[in-house]
Design an enzyme around this catalytic site. Sequence first.
Site, PDB file in Angstrom:
ATOM      1  CB  THR A   9      -4.599  -6.421   7.576  1.00 32.22           C
ATOM      2  OG1 THR A   9      -3.787  -7.031   6.529  1.00 32.22           O
ATOM      3  CG2 THR A   9      -5.091  -7.030   8.357  1.00 32.22           C
ATOM      4  CG  ASN A  12      -9.222  -0.012   3.054  1.00 38.32           C
ATOM      5  OD1 ASN A  12      -8.573  -0.346   3.518  1.00 38.32           O
ATOM      6  ND2 ASN A  12      -9.226   0.922   2.192  1.00 38.32           N
ATOM      7  CE1 TYR A 167       5.711  -1.873   1.662  1.00 41.15           C
ATOM      8  CE2 TYR A 167       8.056  -3.313   0.305  1.00 41.15           C
ATOM      9  CZ  TYR A 167       6.665  -3.283   0.372  1.00 41.15           C
ATOM     10  OH  TYR A 167       5.834  -3.634  -0.507  1.00 41.15           O
TER      11      TYR A 167
HETATM   12  N1  LIG Z   1       1.424  -3.246  -4.781  1.00 40.57           N
HETATM   13  C1  LIG Z   1       2.931  -4.623  -5.118  1.00 40.57           C
HETATM   14  O1  LIG Z   1       4.108  -4.470  -6.524  1.00 40.57           O
HETATM   15  C2  LIG Z   1       3.314  -4.902  -3.613  1.00 40.57           C
HETATM   16  C3  LIG Z   1       4.410  -5.816  -4.266  1.00 40.57           C
HETATM   17  C4  LIG Z   1       5.652  -6.725  -3.252  1.00 40.57           C
HETATM   18  C5  LIG Z   1       4.395  -6.674  -1.712  1.00 40.57           C
HETATM   19  N2  LIG Z   1       3.188  -5.613  -2.018  1.00 40.57           N
HETATM   20  C6  LIG Z   1       2.536  -5.582  -0.332  1.00 40.57           C
HETATM   21  O2  LIG Z   1       1.254  -6.288  -1.213  1.00 40.57           O
HETATM   22  C7  LIG Z   1       0.512  -5.521   0.350  1.00 40.57           C
HETATM   23  C8  LIG Z   1      -0.461  -5.203  -0.023  1.00 40.57           C
HETATM   24  O3  LIG Z   1      -0.735  -4.237  -0.477  1.00 40.57           O
HETATM   25  P1  LIG Z   1      -0.991  -2.636  -1.415  1.00 40.57           P
HETATM   26  O4  LIG Z   1       0.078  -2.374  -3.309  1.00 40.57           O
HETATM   27  O5  LIG Z   1      -2.456  -3.682  -2.145  1.00 40.57           O
HETATM   28  O6  LIG Z   1      -0.756  -1.801  -1.331  1.00 40.57           O
HETATM   29  P2  LIG Z   1      -2.556  -0.738  -1.166  1.00 40.57           P
HETATM   30  O7  LIG Z   1      -3.560  -0.545  -2.620  1.00 40.57           O
HETATM   31  O8  LIG Z   1      -2.039   0.502  -0.480  1.00 40.57           O
HETATM   32  O9  LIG Z   1      -3.199  -1.075   0.319  1.00 40.57           O
HETATM   33  C9  LIG Z   1      -2.770  -1.897   0.863  1.00 40.57           C
HETATM   34  C10 LIG Z   1      -3.963  -1.221   2.386  1.00 40.57           C
HETATM   35  O10 LIG Z   1      -2.957  -1.438   4.066  1.00 40.57           O
HETATM   36  C11 LIG Z   1      -3.884  -0.761   4.640  1.00 40.57           C
HETATM   37  N3  LIG Z   1      -3.377   0.286   5.317  1.00 40.57           N
HETATM   38  C12 LIG Z   1      -1.714   1.118   5.022  1.00 40.57           C
HETATM   39  N4  LIG Z   1      -1.761   1.453   5.984  1.00 40.57           N
HETATM   40  C13 LIG Z   1      -2.591   0.874   7.843  1.00 40.57           C
HETATM   41  C14 LIG Z   1      -2.088   0.668   8.617  1.00 40.57           C
HETATM   42  N5  LIG Z   1      -2.233   1.895   9.408  1.00 40.57           N
HETATM   43  N6  LIG Z   1      -3.603   0.020  10.077  1.00 40.57           N
HETATM   44  C15 LIG Z   1      -4.366  -0.418   9.179  1.00 40.57           C
HETATM   45  N7  LIG Z   1      -4.294  -1.113   7.335  1.00 40.57           N
HETATM   46  C16 LIG Z   1      -2.929   0.184   6.723  1.00 40.57           C
HETATM   47  C17 LIG Z   1      -4.455   0.479   3.298  1.00 40.57           C
HETATM   48  O11 LIG Z   1      -5.638   1.633   3.678  1.00 40.57           O
HETATM   49  P3  LIG Z   1      -5.852   2.845   3.015  1.00 40.57           P
HETATM   50  O12 LIG Z   1      -6.778   2.302   2.242  1.00 40.57           O
HETATM   51  O13 LIG Z   1      -6.675   3.552   3.926  1.00 40.57           O
HETATM   52  O14 LIG Z   1      -4.216   3.492   2.709  1.00 40.57           O
HETATM   53  C18 LIG Z   1      -5.129  -0.036   2.500  1.00 40.57           C
HETATM   54  O15 LIG Z   1      -5.671  -0.471   2.426  1.00 40.57           O
HETATM   55  C19 LIG Z   1       1.211  -4.487   1.425  1.00 40.57           C
HETATM   56  O16 LIG Z   1       1.319  -5.734   2.366  1.00 40.57           O
HETATM   57  C20 LIG Z   1       2.161  -4.729   0.203  1.00 40.57           C
HETATM   58  O17 LIG Z   1       3.599  -4.256   1.006  1.00 40.57           O
HETATM   59  C21 LIG Z   1       2.547  -5.208  -2.713  1.00 40.57           C
END
Ligand SMILES: NC(=O)c1ccc[n+]([C@@H]2O[C@H](COP(=O)([O-])OP(=O)(O)OC[C@H]3O[C@@H](n4cnc5c(N)ncnc54)[C@H](OP(=O)(O)O)[C@@H]3O)[C@@H](O)[C@H]2O)c1
Length: 283
Positions: A9, A12, A167
């Site tokens: 999930t 993209n 969050y």
């Molecule tokens: N980045 C960090 O430092 C960090 C740290 C700890 C945990 N995390 C966790 O890692 C995971 C990935 O995050 P990321 O940092 O890679 O963020 P990201 O680049 O924003 O990716 C998040 C993904 O989730 C999708 N998404 C958001 N809302 C959605 C919805 N309603 N339905 C389906 N898909 C949805 C986004 O789609 P869109 O492209 O359309 O927005 C995107 O594909 C998350 O669970 C986050 O909490 C991240």
Amino acid sequence: MQQQTILITGGNDGIGRATAQVLLERGHRVIIAGRSKEKLAAAVATLRYRTNKEAIDWLYCDLASLETVREAASTFTTQFGKLDVLINNAGVFTNELQYSEDGIELQFAVNHLGHFLLTKLLLPLLKAAPAGRIVNLASVAHFHGKLDFESLTGEDGPECYNGLEAYARSKLANVLFTRELARRYPEIESNCLHPGVIRTRIANKETRWFISLFWNLYKPFMRSTRCGARTPLYLAMSPEVRNVTGRYFDERQCCRKPSMLARDPELAHELWEWSDVMTQEMA
Ligand SMILES: NC(=O)c1ccc[n+]([C@@H]2O[C@H](COP(=O)([O-])OP(=O)(O)OC[C@H]3O[C@@H](n4cnc5c(N)ncnc54)[C@H](OP(=O)(O)O)[C@@H]3O)[C@@H](O)[C@H]2O)c1
């Protein structure tokens, strides 16, 4: 290793896309799910170009809409009929009170409830797999999370809303969900993780400009999405994780003790029951 079918999930963008790329490079069949058909199609094209592999498809699944989640699970089951690993990676961060289509606080709805329903609907496929796995992207932020079921439908109002707390609460739910999944379905390996602080756009999407600016200022000190994909890949694929379930891992692939609340079996049970009721009520 035999080709595995893996659903990611939020595949993209960010960590999810980096994870998809490595899995494709290793010869697996990957399906990325997301809330925008355009972004999904563009990501598939990019990943095919970068890896020179064709075994990638997309699935429309807006986790903020339980109806869409049900349709996505049904389409996936009909179209692919097989699932070895489910990576619940999608996530949202916002500093303003917003609601899902079903009236649930947005971060809880996307980060936990939508994934809860998707996972439950795909359990038959995971149970039928020779070694089904579930990987949940949690966060070290869960240490600050508390779970108060009353506030999840937003009765407290916008003036009481704190985006960081919400969050953290959703990420606590990810750890509790993992624990309860492992207890109820020991035949599937279910684990969760903190990926590290990773240079993605998560805090640039649904936030006010000053949060986005703050996040951008820190980006040079963050790690790449390829680094962020290491622990999800480890939990999805490594033979070291065979028979390891219900655990929380850090960005170095070390098993860690999660917060005290995240280790509370009654809270995990309560969350499961609450999620079950909420997803059934909105059927
Ligand atoms: N980045 C960090 O430092 C960090 C740290 C700890 C945990 N995390 C966790 O890692 C995971 C990935 O995050 P990321 O940092 O890679 O963020 P990201 O680049 O924003 O990716 C998040 C993904 O989730 C999708 N998404 C958001 N809302 C959605 C919805 N309603 N339905 C389906 N898909 C949805 C986004 O789609 P869109 O492209 O359309 O927005 C995107 O594909 C998350 O669970 C986050 O909490 C991240």
